[in-house]
Design an enzyme around this catalytic site. Structure first.
Site, PDB file in Angstrom:
ATOM      1  N   SER B 152     -13.874 -30.459 -17.811  1.00 16.26           N
ATOM      2  CA  SER B 152     -13.500 -30.459 -16.237  1.00 16.26           C
ATOM      3  C   SER B 152     -12.894 -31.929 -15.957  1.00 16.26           C
ATOM      4  CB  SER B 152     -14.763 -30.320 -15.544  1.00 16.26           C
ATOM      5  OG  SER B 152     -14.503 -30.134 -14.118  1.00 16.26           O
ATOM      6  N   ASP B 317     -13.701 -18.622 -16.274  1.00 19.66           N
ATOM      7  CA  ASP B 317     -13.737 -19.847 -15.381  1.00 19.66           C
ATOM      8  C   ASP B 317     -12.389 -19.908 -14.302  1.00 19.66           C
ATOM      9  OD1 ASP B 317     -13.329 -22.726 -14.454  1.00 19.66           O
ATOM     10  OD2 ASP B 317     -13.159 -23.701 -16.339  1.00 19.66           O
ATOM     11  N   HIS B 350     -17.147 -21.869 -15.070  1.00 17.27           N
ATOM     12  CA  HIS B 350     -16.639 -23.068 -15.347  1.00 17.27           C
ATOM     13  C   HIS B 350     -17.638 -24.101 -16.198  1.00 17.27           C
ATOM     14  CE1 HIS B 350     -14.366 -26.789 -14.647  1.00 17.27           C
ATOM     15  NE2 HIS B 350     -15.352 -27.460 -14.140  1.00 17.27           N
TER      16      HIS B 350
END
Lengths: 370, 370
Positions: B152, B317, B350
């Site tokens: 991320s 995701d 995610h």
């Protein structure tokens, strides 16, 4: 710009009967505010019911004072020679119970107590809405709707009409809907509710007697909701990463266009909508599950249906994706119901159902017939 | 359960130099709290930098007191014989500037004024972080990282290392990242910020001197965030539409399991995280755009890169979808950089980057080599 139905007037219908709600409580002295467009024909066979979504209301087409005013929320689709053609059909759109635009809801005064219902307004369901709409149909001498049409939560009402009153509806257009909410859908609704409930101005829902109301929470709730109504693609096309002032300001004021848009949407909504109504509407969405009394078997839940049903979804809708519509379609087909399905390419996300895209209009026009 | 690195101790590094930030301000007396696992080899060629994400910190592996404690956030991947093998590598994980877990941030006291920075803490960027991490590398005598790895926002730091210090990094694993935020990503961040800023207890960010802090807003911010970390599928698998008490209660207390989960996540987070830090972190994410100074040309932005880069995405995701990872990959390839790409099937959304899925572990292990 195509022609609108023109100037419209809202009407009020007092339900002759009390309504026994699904929660077990009885609601008395109910009023439904509604609008109609077009003329009912002699055998009352051309009536179409429009079912509104979460934050919708009865003002679906036309304007109140003059044409420069904001038009009804579905004016793109309802009007002379439009998809829902008011030259052919008598179109009825009520504000639903629990609403905040005229119909009996939390911000109404309970005639029995002379106080606002506020947080004491009972939790209502899609079934309760359909039952109240049936009383409106009686009042208008409509024995059988030519069609019920709705997008999102409106689609759920149209579907529920087919299930609950199989002899009172010929067709239904179930648009951008789902057979029930997913955990993610419920999660978004829960964030919205928590935003409202934890706003200190919410005052346990009794804000109507106070000078303050939970506008901050309602604004946040709407901002979250709004993200789920638009597609990532629509947001990219509309805002990209455009900066409001052309450069980063290294602060927390509005910087990106999308921030400005969201704040504006939240501000406008929080000034015009009732927080208790928003709570009720999200809960009603969470609860909708026609298969609940059939051990999750949607095919069984659809057994009573006689209407011809058109299911429409939109490619970029991630709130109620085409896959969710297909769940409805597959169950209808398994129950051997007259079913049509159409997926429309559109970049507007869940909001696509509000726009008069060509294929969408043609499909609705053909489905509704004469 | 595989072996962990065991008991770890946090260390503090005082930056010898002031840091001129991208916003133009200078930050003085900076401290970075960090942890290390494994041993640095004699030629300092086995060092790996772990870059944390939005709400992460320096405690990536092991435990502080005993093994029954909550392990570091990436313990599944960092440890002896794990994907990031502490038998081979010297692993360094700092809490970034602006954080609230030891490093200098809004909840730190400014040694010059003896007051909390609070809302006066400058808006920092990924570039600022990388510059501060470079000073930490100097302090540890690491001239060149064997690799920088992050998921991320952590992936963005790893990528930025390759751009800014091409001679100080050999490899980078850019996991579940994006080359820049989309309008939808920014919109979710903006809702989180508005939840915090409009909480009356926020007090324009000066809550540290007060008895109240904007826990309500921070809780909402985390709830929104959490929805975007999980996939619709993961939520369905985890919660479905399970009712906490087995039946609808027609009220606004917790009904569905997913509501209970979200509220819990929000509660825990709001007790342990600083609201000003959350604002900074979301802003830093919004700002990240390596192509900004290259008229949007990501290929040009990547020209300086010398490192070998592995980009990894996860099928479910939707916060930073595989398509976003491919934007990075395509630009790297167009810039003729040594690039590997892997999309992992995973239902965790995610958050998938936190789990030790087999293919993911194998790919990382092979990429990091000896």
């Amino acid at each position: 710009m195509t022609e609108s139905v023109g100037k419209v007037t809202e009407q009020i219908f007092k339900l002759p009967s009390d309504l026994l709600l699904e929660c077990g409580k009885t609601l008395k002295n109910i009023e439904l505010t509604y609008e109609t467009y077009g003329e009912l024909n002699s055998d009352a066979s051309n009536a179409i019911l429009i079912c509104h979504a979460l934050s919708g209301n009865h003002h679906a087409a036309g304007y109140y004072k003059d044409e420069n005013e904001r038009l009804g929320w579905w004016d793109a689709l309802i009007g002379p020679s439009k998809a829902i053609d008011t030259n052919k059909f008598f179109v009825v759109c009520p504000n639903n119970i629990g609403g905040c635009h005229g119909s009996t809801g939390p911000s109404s005064v309970d005639p029995e107590t002379q106080r606002y219902y506020g947080p004491d307004f009972p939790v209502i369901t899609v079934k309760d809405w359909v039952n109240s709409q049936a009383q409106l149909a009686d009042h208008l001498n409509i024995k059988c709707w030519h069609a019920a049409i709705g997008g999102s939560l409106g689609g759920m009402q149209a579907l529920e009409w087919c299930r609950l009153f199989p002899d009172r509806i010929s067709k239904a257009a179930v648009i951008a809907a789902a057979p029930k909410l997913s955990a993610q859908n419920i999660a978004f609704n829960e964030v919205a509710r928590q935003a409202i409930i934890t706003d200190p101005d919410f005052q346990e829902g009794k804000y109507l007697d106070s000078e303050k109301s939970p506008k901050t929470g309602l604004r946040l709730a709407r901002m979250v909701g709004h993200i789920t109504y638009l597609s990532d693609e629509a947001m990219r096309d509309k805002f990209g990463r455009e900066l409001k002032e052309g450069k980063l300001n290294f602060g927390f004021d509005v910087e990106f266009e999308v921030e400005s848009y969201l704040r504006h949407q939240g501000d406008v909504f929080s000034e015009s909508f009732d927080a208790n109504t928003y709570l009720l509407m999200t809960k009603l969405l969470d609860y909708y599950d026609p298969a609940e009394n059939y051990k999750g078997d949607l095919v069984k839940a659809f057994e009573t249906i006689k209407a011809k049903i058109m299911v429409i979804s939109f490619s970029s809708d991630w709130r109620f994706s085409p896959e969710r519509s297909k769940e409805i379609v597959n169950a209808l087909l398994a129950a051997e119901k007259d079913t049509t399905y159409l997926e429309i390419e559109s970049s507007h996300g869940h909001d696509s159902f509000l726009f008069a895209e060509d294929r969408y209009v043609s499909a609705l026009t053909a489905f509704l017939g004469n």
